[in-house]
Every structure is written in structure tokens, then in C-alpha cells.
Write an enzyme that holds these catalytic residues in place. Structure first.
Site, PDB file in Angstrom:
ATOM      1  N   ASP A  18      22.900  28.705  61.441  1.00  0.00           N
ATOM      2  CA  ASP A  18      22.727  27.265  61.620  1.00  0.00           C
ATOM      3  C   ASP A  18      21.277  26.917  61.977  1.00  0.00           C
ATOM      4  O   ASP A  18      20.589  27.710  62.615  1.00  0.00           O
ATOM      5  CB  ASP A  18      23.670  26.789  62.739  1.00  0.00           C
ATOM      6  CG  ASP A  18      23.879  25.283  62.699  1.00  0.00           C
ATOM      7  OD1 ASP A  18      23.447  24.636  61.726  1.00  0.00           O
ATOM      8  OD2 ASP A  18      24.481  24.750  63.655  1.00  0.00           O
ATOM      9  N   ARG A  22      17.069  21.515  60.894  1.00  0.00           N
ATOM     10  CA  ARG A  22      16.195  21.222  62.044  1.00  0.00           C
ATOM     11  C   ARG A  22      14.877  21.994  61.943  1.00  0.00           C
ATOM     12  O   ARG A  22      13.821  21.497  62.307  1.00  0.00           O
ATOM     13  CB  ARG A  22      16.926  21.551  63.358  1.00  0.00           C
ATOM     14  CG  ARG A  22      17.782  20.389  63.832  1.00  0.00           C
ATOM     15  CD  ARG A  22      18.817  20.841  64.812  1.00  0.00           C
ATOM     16  NE  ARG A  22      19.848  21.623  64.148  1.00  0.00           N
ATOM     17  CZ  ARG A  22      20.713  22.402  64.779  1.00  0.00           C
ATOM     18  NH1 ARG A  22      20.638  22.533  66.079  1.00  0.00           N
ATOM     19  NH2 ARG A  22      21.635  23.057  64.108  1.00  0.00           N
ATOM     20  N   ARG A  31      14.840  19.206  53.867  1.00  0.00           N
ATOM     21  CA  ARG A  31      15.909  20.140  54.255  1.00  0.00           C
ATOM     22  C   ARG A  31      15.974  21.362  53.343  1.00  0.00           C
ATOM     23  O   ARG A  31      16.270  22.467  53.780  1.00  0.00           O
ATOM     24  CB  ARG A  31      17.262  19.420  54.232  1.00  0.00           C
ATOM     25  CG  ARG A  31      17.408  18.290  55.214  1.00  0.00           C
ATOM     26  CD  ARG A  31      18.805  17.671  55.127  1.00  0.00           C
ATOM     27  NE  ARG A  31      19.845  18.674  55.318  1.00  0.00           N
ATOM     28  CZ  ARG A  31      20.231  19.119  56.503  1.00  0.00           C
ATOM     29  NH1 ARG A  31      19.687  18.644  57.616  1.00  0.00           N
ATOM     30  NH2 ARG A  31      21.181  20.036  56.603  1.00  0.00           N
ATOM     31  N   ASN A  66      30.810  21.695  53.440  1.00  0.00           N
ATOM     32  CA  ASN A  66      29.453  21.504  52.903  1.00  0.00           C
ATOM     33  C   ASN A  66      29.452  20.828  51.528  1.00  0.00           C
ATOM     34  O   ASN A  66      28.434  20.283  51.099  1.00  0.00           O
ATOM     35  CB  ASN A  66      28.686  22.841  52.802  1.00  0.00           C
ATOM     36  CG  ASN A  66      28.245  23.388  54.150  1.00  0.00           C
ATOM     37  OD1 ASN A  66      28.057  24.597  54.307  1.00  0.00           O
ATOM     38  ND2 ASN A  66      28.071  22.519  55.145  1.00  0.00           N
ATOM     39  N   ARG A  69      27.991  17.319  51.432  1.00  0.00           N
ATOM     40  CA  ARG A  69      26.557  17.007  51.627  1.00  0.00           C
ATOM     41  C   ARG A  69      25.996  16.328  50.379  1.00  0.00           C
ATOM     42  O   ARG A  69      26.609  16.379  49.307  1.00  0.00           O
ATOM     43  CB  ARG A  69      25.789  18.305  51.920  1.00  0.00           C
ATOM     44  CG  ARG A  69      26.172  18.868  53.287  1.00  0.00           C
ATOM     45  CD  ARG A  69      25.159  19.853  53.801  1.00  0.00           C
ATOM     46  NE  ARG A  69      25.526  20.263  55.153  1.00  0.00           N
ATOM     47  CZ  ARG A  69      24.742  20.957  55.960  1.00  0.00           C
ATOM     48  NH1 ARG A  69      23.549  21.333  55.565  1.00  0.00           N
ATOM     49  NH2 ARG A  69      25.150  21.278  57.170  1.00  0.00           N
ATOM     50  N   SER A 194      33.248  25.921  64.333  1.00  0.00           N
ATOM     51  CA  SER A 194      33.151  25.201  63.055  1.00  0.00           C
ATOM     52  C   SER A 194      34.051  25.753  61.945  1.00  0.00           C
ATOM     53  O   SER A 194      33.585  26.012  60.823  1.00  0.00           O
ATOM     54  CB  SER A 194      31.699  25.176  62.574  1.00  0.00           C
ATOM     55  OG  SER A 194      30.894  24.518  63.505  1.00  0.00           O
TER      56      SER A 194
HETATM   57  C1  FPP Z   1      23.254  25.461  58.209  1.00  0.00           C
HETATM   58  O1  FPP Z   1      22.052  24.776  58.475  1.00  0.00           O
HETATM   59  C2  FPP Z   1      23.128  26.269  57.014  1.00  0.00           C
HETATM   60  C3  FPP Z   1      23.796  26.056  55.847  1.00  0.00           C
HETATM   61  C4  FPP Z   1      24.754  24.936  55.675  1.00  0.00           C
HETATM   62  C5  FPP Z   1      23.614  26.882  54.659  1.00  0.00           C
HETATM   63  C6  FPP Z   1      23.232  28.308  54.889  1.00  0.00           C
HETATM   64  C7  FPP Z   1      22.445  28.751  53.721  1.00  0.00           C
HETATM   65  C8  FPP Z   1      21.424  29.631  53.744  1.00  0.00           C
HETATM   66  C9  FPP Z   1      21.018  30.351  54.948  1.00  0.00           C
HETATM   67  C10 FPP Z   1      20.591  29.909  52.529  1.00  0.00           C
HETATM   68  C11 FPP Z   1      21.315  30.399  51.316  1.00  0.00           C
HETATM   69  C12 FPP Z   1      22.257  31.491  51.547  1.00  0.00           C
HETATM   70  C13 FPP Z   1      22.229  32.704  50.945  1.00  0.00           C
HETATM   71  C14 FPP Z   1      23.310  33.704  51.199  1.00  0.00           C
HETATM   72  C15 FPP Z   1      21.144  33.112  50.036  1.00  0.00           C
HETATM   73  P1  FPP Z   1      22.074  23.173  58.510  1.00  0.00           P
HETATM   74  O2  FPP Z   1      21.614  22.697  57.185  1.00  0.00           O
HETATM   75  O3  FPP Z   1      23.419  22.691  58.935  1.00  0.00           O
HETATM   76  O4  FPP Z   1      20.993  22.929  59.625  1.00  0.00           O
HETATM   77  P2  FPP Z   1      20.938  21.693  60.638  1.00  0.00           P
HETATM   78  O5  FPP Z   1      22.188  21.755  61.473  1.00  0.00           O
HETATM   79  O6  FPP Z   1      19.699  21.979  61.444  1.00  0.00           O
HETATM   80  O7  FPP Z   1      20.823  20.442  59.816  1.00  0.00           O
END
Ligand code: FPP
Length: 245
Positions: A18, A22, A31, A66, A69, A194
Site C-alpha cells: 500500500d 501517496r 498516481r 480496484n 478505480r 482490506s
Molecule cells: C496500493 O497503493 C497498491 C495497489 C492498488 C496496486 C499494487 C500494484 C503494484 C505494486 C504494481 C504492479 C504490481 C505488480 C505485481 C507488477 P494505492 O494506490 O492504494 O496507494 P494510496 O493508498 O497511497 O493511494
């Protein structure tokens, strides 16, 4: 580098990655740049787990929620995934890592599904580590799916109600062939599960760090493992019972 006990490693680590959004905001970027940097952290974490000797790593890469989004972000995540599979397949093969997935992969974009099938096939005989990607995954959906399948197996005479126990339920989940996580890590200072592995996390040790996922390094992983090793896992028993074993 932090010292850890090689004789008390978590067999299975699960991570809620996560904080990509941010991280991007902190660096005055969009993002998607955060997710790109997050994909980099995936690569270093997979290699670090393999070096440390972790048997299974589950990464929460895309939740069933997700899909809601903005389109642009969903598209970017799908193409990052396809890109990761393309570029990392040779490394997974070289490091003898088997790729598996949990979740409703049928919903993924066809290009991603195709690559997943290819890389799963390529790596299916690898036994040094399992990299398990949770994709289009939601734990409640997984449980609903399992309940429906149990009922239909019962109707067809394949499952007796009196025989249903922990192992039976576990065997109907996506994680059928994988042991429950010993350690769950969540980055970015959020203290939530979550909808991730609700059944499987029953006795996992939980570790939360303020580090944002794109900044997560091998040292952070070692710290999480050291904290895990400092805990006493009692599985509902007393400390004396555990130590007398
Ligand atoms: C949460 O951060 C992360 C995700 C929803 C996606 C995770 C994806 C990756 C790490 C990259 C691609 C994956 C692979 C396996 C290559 P957020 O966007 O919810 O962050 P925030 O809470 O700060 O907005």
C-alpha cells in the site's frame, strides 16, 4: 544488514503493498508513476525473499475492488502487470520461482491472462519459491465461491456435511495448495486487512510499517522478519504449553 535467525523463517509471507498513490503525491507525480515505482519494489522484494529463503510470497497486486478505480489507472495497472510478466519471466525461471495466482483471473485483461498462463506454464516445475499474485482478489468473494462449491459438491454426493472441518474449507479456497501465511506485512501506515486472506490469516503475525510500498527495501523486509521472530506464536495455547513441546 540486520541479522535474522535462519532456523525460524516465516514459511509464507503475505504483503499488502500500500502507498503507491501517496508516494507519487509526495514526489509531485501522478498516481501511475507511483505504481511504476511500486512494480520496482515488487522485483526487489521477490529477489530478497528468494535470497533469504522464504518458501512462499503472496502479493496483493489488484483487489476485486480496484476495478472501480478510474479507467486510466486500471489500464495502467494491467499494463504494468503484463510488463512485469514479460520482463521478469526469465528471472523467475533462473531463480527457480514458480508463479501462481489467486483471485478471479478470468476478469483480467486478455493480454494479461495470456501472459499469466505462459509464465505459469514456464515456471510450473520450479520448487525454490512460490510467488503467488493475488489478482482481482477479494477474500469474501473467495469464501462465497467456496461455500457455493461445497453446497454443489454436497448435492452431488461428493461432500458429506459431517466431514466438513478446517482442512475441508481450506481446500475449497484459492489457496488450496499453499500453507497459511505466517507473517502479514502492510505498508504505508494503514492498519486494515482490506478483504485479504480473511480465513488464511487466522493465526498469522501482523506487521505494519509506515514505509510506503515504493520505498520498501530488503532492510525493511528483514526488520519485519526480525519482529516476527521476536514474537511467541501460541495458536490459542499458553506460553508454558508452547515451551514444553
Ligand atoms: C496500493 O497503493 C497498491 C495497489 C492498488 C496496486 C499494487 C500494484 C503494484 C505494486 C504494481 C504492479 C504490481 C505488480 C505485481 C507488477 P494505492 O494506490 O492504494 O496507494 P494510496 O493508498 O497511497 O493511494
Amino acid at each position: 544488514m540486520l541479522k535474522i535467525d535462519q532456523n525460524n523463517l516465516p514459511r509464507h509471507i503475505a504483503i499488502i503493498m500500500d502507498g503507491n498513490g501517496r508516494w507519487a503525491k509526495q514526489h509531485t507525480m501522478g498516481r501511475i508513476r507511483g505504481h511504476k515505482k511500486g512494480a520496482q519494489a515488487v522485483k526487489t522484494t521477490v529477489t530478497a525473499c528468494r535470497e533469504i529463503g522464504i518458501q512462499c510470497l503472496t502479493l496483493f497486486a489488484f483487489s476485486s475492488e480496484n476495478w472501480g478505480r478510474p479507467n486510466e489507472e486500471v489500464n495502467a495497472l494491467m499494463s504494468l502487470l503484463a510488463d512485469y510478466l514479460d520482463k521478469e519471466a526469465p528471472t523467475l525461471q533462473k531463480q527457480e520461482i514458480m508463479l501462481t495466482t489467486i483471485g478471479d483471473v478470468e476478469r483480467l485483461y486478455p493480454s494479461v491472462k495470456k501472459k499469466l498462463l505462459e509464465v505459469k506454464k514456464l515456471t510450473e516445475k520450479n520448487r525454490k519459491m512460490v510467488l503467488n499474485l493475488a489478482l482481482s482478489y477479494g477474500s469474501r468473494d473467495e469464501i462465497i465461491f467456496a461455500v457455493k462449491k461445497m453446497i454443489s459438491d454436497n448435492r452431488e454426493g461428493k461432500l458429506n456435511v459431517d466431514d466438513i472441518d478446517n482442512d475441508t474449507v481450506g481446500s475449497y479456497l484459492y489457496t488450496n495448495n499453499i500453507p497459511d501465511p505466517d507473517l502479514l506485512i502492510r505498508t504505508s501506515g494503514e492498519y486494515r486487512i482490506s478483504n485479504f486472506l480473511l480465513w488464511q490469516l487466522a493465526y498469522s503475525e501482523l506487521y505494519f510499517t509506515d514505509v510506503l510500498w515504493p520505498d520498501f527495501k530488503k532492510d525493511d523486509l528483514l526488520t519485519a522478519i526480525a519482529v516476527y521472530q521476536s514474537r511467541e506464536r501460541r495458536f490459542g495455547l499458553t506460553s508454558e504449553q508452547i515451551n514444553d513441546k
